[in-house]
Design an enzyme around this catalytic site. Sequence first.
Site, PDB file in Angstrom:
ATOM      1  N   HIS A   1      -0.226  -3.019  -2.013  1.00 24.37           N
ATOM      2  CA  HIS A   1       0.363  -1.699  -2.274  1.00 24.37           C
ATOM      3  C   HIS A   1       0.931  -1.626  -3.678  1.00 24.37           C
ATOM      4  O   HIS A   1       1.484  -2.601  -4.209  1.00 24.37           O
ATOM      5  CB  HIS A   1       1.381  -1.280  -1.208  1.00 24.37           C
ATOM      6  CG  HIS A   1       2.615  -2.104  -1.128  1.00 24.37           C
ATOM      7  ND1 HIS A   1       3.706  -1.879  -1.930  1.00 24.37           N
ATOM      8  CD2 HIS A   1       2.943  -3.150  -0.333  1.00 24.37           C
ATOM      9  CE1 HIS A   1       4.662  -2.746  -1.620  1.00 24.37           C
ATOM     10  NE2 HIS A   1       4.228  -3.536  -0.664  1.00 24.37           N
TER      11      HIS A   1
ATOM     12  N   ASP B   1       6.503  -8.010  -4.543  1.00 28.35           N
ATOM     13  CA  ASP B   1       6.297  -6.986  -3.514  1.00 28.35           C
ATOM     14  C   ASP B   1       6.016  -5.663  -4.199  1.00 28.35           C
ATOM     15  O   ASP B   1       6.920  -4.890  -4.405  1.00 28.35           O
ATOM     16  CB  ASP B   1       7.530  -6.917  -2.613  1.00 28.35           C
ATOM     17  CG  ASP B   1       7.326  -6.033  -1.390  1.00 28.35           C
ATOM     18  OD1 ASP B   1       6.182  -5.648  -1.111  1.00 28.35           O
ATOM     19  OD2 ASP B   1       8.325  -5.735  -0.728  1.00 28.35           O
TER      20      ASP B   1
ATOM     21  N   GLU C   1       3.768   2.472   0.484  1.00 26.17           N
ATOM     22  CA  GLU C   1       3.855   1.573   1.644  1.00 26.17           C
ATOM     23  C   GLU C   1       5.298   1.387   2.066  1.00 26.17           C
ATOM     24  O   GLU C   1       5.637   1.485   3.245  1.00 26.17           O
ATOM     25  CB  GLU C   1       3.217   0.217   1.300  1.00 26.17           C
ATOM     26  CG  GLU C   1       3.069  -0.726   2.492  1.00 26.17           C
ATOM     27  CD  GLU C   1       4.266  -1.647   2.719  1.00 26.17           C
ATOM     28  OE1 GLU C   1       4.310  -2.305   3.773  1.00 26.17           O
ATOM     29  OE2 GLU C   1       5.183  -1.684   1.866  1.00 26.17           O
ATOM     30  N   GLU C   2       6.167   1.114   1.090  1.00 29.08           N
ATOM     31  CA  GLU C   2       7.542   0.708   1.404  1.00 29.08           C
ATOM     32  C   GLU C   2       8.293   1.733   2.245  1.00 29.08           C
ATOM     33  O   GLU C   2       9.140   1.379   3.051  1.00 29.08           O
ATOM     34  CB  GLU C   2       8.341   0.469   0.106  1.00 29.08           C
ATOM     35  CG  GLU C   2       7.842  -0.702  -0.731  1.00 29.08           C
ATOM     36  CD  GLU C   2       8.072  -2.059  -0.066  1.00 29.08           C
ATOM     37  OE1 GLU C   2       8.516  -2.102   1.092  1.00 29.08           O
ATOM     38  OE2 GLU C   2       7.784  -3.068  -0.720  1.00 29.08           O
TER      39      GLU C   2
ATOM     40  N   ASP D   1       0.200  -8.990   0.878  1.00 24.02           N
ATOM     41  CA  ASP D   1       1.495  -8.313   0.728  1.00 24.02           C
ATOM     42  C   ASP D   1       2.628  -9.180   1.265  1.00 24.02           C
ATOM     43  O   ASP D   1       3.416  -8.750   2.091  1.00 24.02           O
ATOM     44  CB  ASP D   1       1.469  -6.951   1.438  1.00 24.02           C
ATOM     45  CG  ASP D   1       2.787  -6.194   1.296  1.00 24.02           C
ATOM     46  OD1 ASP D   1       3.546  -6.497   0.351  1.00 24.02           O
ATOM     47  OD2 ASP D   1       3.063  -5.315   2.134  1.00 24.02           O
TER      48      ASP D   1
ATOM     49  N   HIS E   1      12.831  -6.779  -1.714  1.00 19.88           N
ATOM     50  CA  HIS E   1      13.566  -5.513  -1.790  1.00 19.88           C
ATOM     51  C   HIS E   1      14.863  -5.613  -2.591  1.00 19.88           C
ATOM     52  O   HIS E   1      15.745  -4.766  -2.424  1.00 19.88           O
ATOM     53  CB  HIS E   1      13.881  -4.963  -0.379  1.00 19.88           C
ATOM     54  CG  HIS E   1      12.665  -4.600   0.411  1.00 19.88           C
ATOM     55  ND1 HIS E   1      12.743  -3.989   1.643  1.00 19.88           N
ATOM     56  CD2 HIS E   1      11.335  -4.744   0.170  1.00 19.88           C
ATOM     57  CE1 HIS E   1      11.506  -3.790   2.115  1.00 19.88           C
ATOM     58  NE2 HIS E   1      10.647  -4.255   1.227  1.00 19.88           N
TER      59      HIS E   1
END
Lengths: 463, 463
Positions: free
Chosen positions: A279, A291, A324-325, A350, A421
Amino acid sequence: MTRHLLLAAAAAIALPVTASAQSMPTVPDAEVSALRDAAMQDEYAWDITEGLTTEIGPRLAGTEAEARARDWAVAKLTEMGFSNVGIETYDMPVWVRGEEHGAITTPFPQPLTLTALGNSAATPPEGIEAEVVYFASFAEMMAAPADAIEGKIVFVSHDMQPTQDGSGYGNYGAARFVGPSFASQKGAVAMVIKSIGTDNHRTPHTGGTNFAQGVEPIPAAALSVPDAEQLERVFERGQPVRMTLTLTPRQTGMHESGNVVAEVPGSDPEAGIVLIACHLDSWDLGTGAIDDGAGCGIIAAAAKHIMDAGQPRRTIRILFAGAEEVGVFGGDAYYEAHKGEKIVLVSESDFGADRVWKVTSVLPESAEPVGARVAAALAPIGVVGAQGSAHGGADVGMFARNGVAVIDLHQDGTRYFDLHHTPDDTLDKVDPEQLRQNVAAWTAMLAVVANAPEEIGPVTHAE
Amino acid sequence: MTRHLLLAAAAAIALPVTASAQSMPTVPDAEVSALRDAAMQDEYAWDITEGLTTEIGPRLAGTEAEARARDWAVAKLTEMGFSNVGIETYDMPVWVRGEEHGAITTPFPQPLTLTALGNSAATPPEGIEAEVVYFASFAEMMAAPADAIEGKIVFVSHDMQPTQDGSGYGNYGAARFVGPSFASQKGAVAMVIKSIGTDNHRTPHTGGTNFAQGVEPIPAAALSVPDAEQLERVFERGQPVRMTLTLTPRQTGMHESGNVVAEVPGSDPEAGIVLIACHLDSWDLGTGAIDDGAGCGIIAAAAKHIMDAGQPRRTIRILFAGAEEVGVFGGDAYYEAHKGEKIVLVSESDFGADRVWKVTSVLPESAEPVGARVAAALAPIGVVGAQGSAHGGADVGMFARNGVAVIDLHQDGTRYFDLHHTPDDTLDKVDPEQLRQNVAAWTAMLAVVANAPEEIGPVTHAE
């Protein structure tokens, strides 16, 4: 060199497991092995990861930064020589971060480092102040009566530990995914959680939370792990604890997002398409290196190595999914638009940039030898061919759940939740050597799968 | 256990060095050894470090948080049974942090994580936007002509590496200590530096900067190390770089600060006072666990162990200095008030909480056997008795520079500059086992020094 010896040892141990599972050992194909070993010198994955994280940086779904990332990706994939490079757009709701502050006011006044969870409601601009109620786990919060929570700020902690396979995220993550919704139903005025992370830095972990239909969203934030431990120590003193919380995020309505696609066209249109994904969007706090900039680097690099070695039998389609997130909007839009095509196998990268340590697959019986050949090709670079299911990543999950074959190349997640994140998801966290091993693993897998003479049909015994 | 074997091995290697330096080996005193080994089970240092960082948290010099820390320390030292516990106040100028934001605007728009340096000037509330000029080192900035800098934001980087003895801080730190003053003189509108740190986290390192008399202060900030590396990569692209910077700190005028003192009274007033120090204030970003809560824990714990073993010959005076970080106001005030007393030896713990690995001293010739006995007592816990000077910490530096004998117990600084002056200076970074080794080393040193029958006079050959 130590790493290579370790990998060789791991491979030596791994092979018999695969072999016994497949009932007879499979010898790696020489051409596949040569491609794999050449990919161990890869520079494309680093080039993409470095370029995307440096020239775009954070790229929250539905923002102009994500749009710049799409344009960047189109230019890069075109320059690399892929075919049918393009953008497929869709609209999605966009939440953006605002101010975020918190502090203990009683009994030991001090600031707290925290960050809003995606979809958090806002406090008034001047913030709120309330008593805090502490639960050592999400389960304890769920078991508590509403009158223990009503009018208070709920603080939920956990004791998540690092694991190689990332297990624990689903379990401990529940406090983030759905905790604020349940807290709201019990009358909480806000919720703070210990970051769903395994590090000890003042870098809180954001991530989406979801409020059930009809539930009033409340302000929801993650404390950094050291701040959560501090708050636990404050509670150990046994005195009532109060805190302030100021969060001013907002929902900005529907905005355009999009998927970027590219292809290595195959020689046999009847053989179907191999769809590989990552992503393109990231959370807003870091530059999205692990990420999932690295994932996009890995899959595009592997496809490039296959393309440069000659036309494969099957078309390899690259999907840099958007959004995506914040809810897999890109992956879902892609499935709706392309579910009628002959996509015969999906796979996604991912889970960071650390080495591939295990491969699992879900294949139709007719294609089981394909899985055995993939495992054999990966064993020399330290990958265990293992039993166990494969699910694809979030962006190809709809295909997997609807009967398309899947191969999962499992990345080592031991330090993934140190960074996931957080503001700390930056390029320096990517180990170039492990990144190359990923590219080698993906190149070998694609070399086998895209050229397999077998039919790869739907998985009729899909879960 | 592995650590103990390593320490024993280190001691075995270390002893001959000390012995040869002192011309004959010194056997550790049995009572001192027993006190040292008992202190290896210490709980006081952790109790103080945990309590101060949890119940007070950040305690910037001259603020009400530092005043709360003084009250906390008085209560704690009284509870531990020390004599003559008290506060000695002084006034000092106080700078406080405001908003802080930065972002690259051209060519790759993205936010930057940064923090204001102490004494930084403020930008207008809406910030400034200017071209950035990059220098790979402070030396390159100093060599640059003013017209390369005038009207720009100066960005100075470095390549500081971790070292056990912390060397490098003086050299690389110059960009922070005096860089903004020189940049202002060359017409810069602001300065950003790569944090003076060795980590790779998005936790910038603050610290004081000093503007020379007559130089107009400019806004000055430290980028986190990953952000500085990102900005370097942006410059590698060869395009003009512009950034925004918003910093709204302010000088708030003169405020009260203070030193906290306590004593273990000695039996022989003529033998003089051993002054041991740490500093009670911390920077505002972290909770000051390694800088310098642990130091206060270590010295108070060691003095407690000596006190509980029976009255020493010399008075041991504990100084929890105020306002070290922002200009050694506490240490300087203490020296002015007490320079007339018979303080015969000073020592300070202010370099984290990792283990003591080396001891050096500056002693009058008559007291050289005292140094040899200290080294002998420390060797069994892995401390090298080494040649080389001793300076005391900042808070006792004025005594050392004016002829008072000094012993330095050097702490392992390999990871100190990962954490120094960052939000990440929190309790979880303190290793309880290494903290106890510090207490054992200090207990042994104090047992020797406070009871030494020799006269410890002034060091007439002081540097």
